[in-house]
Design an enzyme around this catalytic site. Structure first.
Site: not given
Lengths: 261, 292
Positions: B31, B240, B243, B265, B271
């Protein structure tokens, strides 16, 4: 708390000196500040009063001297403290009210956010609580609760200054530094602000160091007075005593320079 | 490589060494933003110069590279960076998340779970999460080193005060291993939970800002929030349309100027894999899939 700790000074300054190259910012300043006491520092522009204040508050590093603060863990020299500790002190036990509210506020953040910042800086993580506390403090400085989501930009100068005071006092500091808190405000707004400050200082038992060139402000607020000239303290004593019976030539000049209406 | 003027993966070996040192430091201090001497790359700032340098420093000849932009393999940014490494490193490339060993991404984390053999490289425009709250870099560095992160919550407070909920929906600030607050690059906050405890190594490169930071595998990452306004990963409340996936992050696509729209997606590979497996959404047709 026994009687011993009560009588100990909250802040004890010894031989504080700050130079800007060959020039003197402030020289050899020593004083004690006791809990609940308001100390006024007066002097003309360039007399070193703001330098002194920023040295005390840790915004500048003085060249020599000691600033001993009565922390919860006993007296400690602030200048020798590690920076994290000093900064923690700056957002818990200490507060600093700037002359220009723009320096002390976040202008792009709402009033509530401004007041809440110090709370969040010391670990508050409950939105409802922060909001409640902010609302409470806005009320105490006479800002309507429905202005909580307005930004300081939309506030008048007097309101901005009151907001800055609320933001500083929300974490319950013991020592407040004020640099010309009434500067740039018109007289009626000044009067209200002084009234408010006096009430807060009395109710919360704050110790205050207030820097100003306005003798009326110290007459109303300060218990004790320090007069500075060319970086040196030329006279100090009880406010009424200094103002009514000035001893030093400069103080006499200062007192006699007040316009009488 | 002899017929080309480029070293393997474009950068010279000393530059790669310098970047690898920054990456190692970043991995050692999760970080923390490590400064590095970012190079001019043959693409404009904002097009992933940081990510490209990190990828170049990580690539090995046997690596398989995948590049995605907003989840898609076929958008401009993804195509140009993929071509760049095809030409300068001659590495194999793929669109399948599972086959890739290095994935450079802009603004998404793939839907498919990553593995310990993968490196995810993020392109970061602004690495400093405190930037818009505190403009002074000297001050923000001090705030990081002293762990003074109250200001980050002021931003979230402002969101709730103005919108009634935390409206920050991308680049949502996170705390890494209880220490550094980090900008996860502009990924949707839907992806934030995937940052935490990922088996893959995650590297972040900001070219213009000259910073590299990292999340080693299985790093604990927490999204900042309030006790009474907890963090919520959000997505469009739809399935979606191609899909039928209900759990993936969706893009809204405007289909005509009469208010027609569809949700698909954003992860194109996810997808496509689903459609090939026979899943059909509201607007998808099985014959289309067969044709692909």
């Amino acid at each position: 708390m026994n009687a011993m700790t009560e009588t100990r000074p909250l802040l004890s300054v010894r031989n504080l000196t700050k130079r800007y190259g060959p020039r003197i910012g402030c020289a050899d300043v020593s004083f004690n500040l006791y809990p609940g006491e308001v100390l006024g520092i007066v002097g003309e522009s360039g007399s070193g009063k703001s330098t002194l204040l920023s040295c005390l508050a840790g915004h500048q590093t003085p060249d020599t001297g000691e600033v001993i603060f009565q922390t919860a863990q006993g007296p400690r020299d602030v200048l020798q403290m590690a920076e994290p500790d000093r900064r923690r002190l700056g957002r818990t036990d200490w507060a600093f009210v700037h002359q220009n509210p723009r320096d002390g506020l976040r202008m792009g953040v709402t009033a509530g956010g401004n007041v809440g910042e110090r709370l969040m800086a010391v670990g508050a993580r409950h939105y409802g609580d922060i909001r409640e506390k902010a609302t409470d403090w806005l009320g105490r400085v006479e800002i309507a609760a429905d202005r909580i989501d307005d930004r300081p930009r939309q506030f008048s100068g007097g309101m901005q200054q009151r907001l800055q005071i609320a933001r500083n006092l929300v974490t319950g500091p013991r020592l407040v530094f004020m640099d010309e808190p009434t500067g740039g405000l018109d007289v009626s707004v000044q009067a209200r602000l002084l009234d408010l400050l006096r009430g807060l200082v009395r109710d919360l038992g704050l110790s205050v160091i207030i820097v100003t060139h306005d003798l009326a402000v110290v007459r109303l607020l300060a218990h004790r007075l320090m007069v500075m000239k060319s970086g040196h303290v030329v006279e100090q004593g009880l406010t009424d005593q200094v103002l009514d019976d000035p001893q030093h030539g400069y103080t006499q000049l200062l007192v006699s320079s007040i316009l009488q209406v | 490589m002899t017929d080309q003027a480029y070293n393997f993966a474009y950068l010279d070996e000393q530059t790669k060494r310098m970047i690898r040192r920054a990456i190692l430091k970043g991995v050692a201090v999760p970080g923390y933003q490590v400064p590095f001497a970012s190079r001019e790359m043959p693409m404009p700032y904002g097009w992933g110069t940081g990510g490209v340098q990190v990828t170049a420093a990580c690539l090995m000849p046997e690596d398989v590279l995948k590049v995605i932009d907003q989840g898609a393999d076929d958008t401009t940014n993804a195509v140009s960076i993929r071509k760049f490494f095809q030409r300068t490193a001659e590495v194999a490339t793929t669109e399948a998340t599972a086959e890739a060993t290095v994935i450079q991404t802009r603004h998404r984390i793939p839907e498919a779970a990553l593995t310990k053999d993968q490196i995810l490289v993020y392109q970061v425009p602004i690495p400093e999460p405190l930037r818009f709250l505190e403009p002074r870099e000297t001050e923000t560095r001090k705030m990081h080193s002293l762990e003074e992160y109250g200001l980050m919550h002021v931003k979230l407070y402002e969101d709730i005060a103005r919108h009634g909920a935390i409206a920050t929906s991308y680049a949502y600030p996170v705390k890494v291993e209880g220490r550094y607050v980090m900008d996860p690059s502009p990924i949707p906050k839907f992806d934030n939970p995937k940052l935490s405890n990922s088996p893959a190594l995650q590297l972040f490169g900001a070219g213009r800002e000259q910073r590299i930071y990292a999340l080693p595998p299985f790093t604990h990452v927490v999204s900042l929030d309030f006790d009474d306004h907890p963090f919520e990963p959000s997505k469009a409340p739809h399935d979606c349309d191609l899909c039928g996936a209900s759990e993936s992050y969706l893009d809204e696509v405007i289909t005509d100027d009469h208010g027609g729209r569809m949700f698909v997606c954003s992860d194109t590979d996810f997808c496509r894999t689903r459609r090939e497996a026979g899943h059909v959404g509201r607007l998808g047709t099985p014959s289309q899939e067969a044709a692909e």
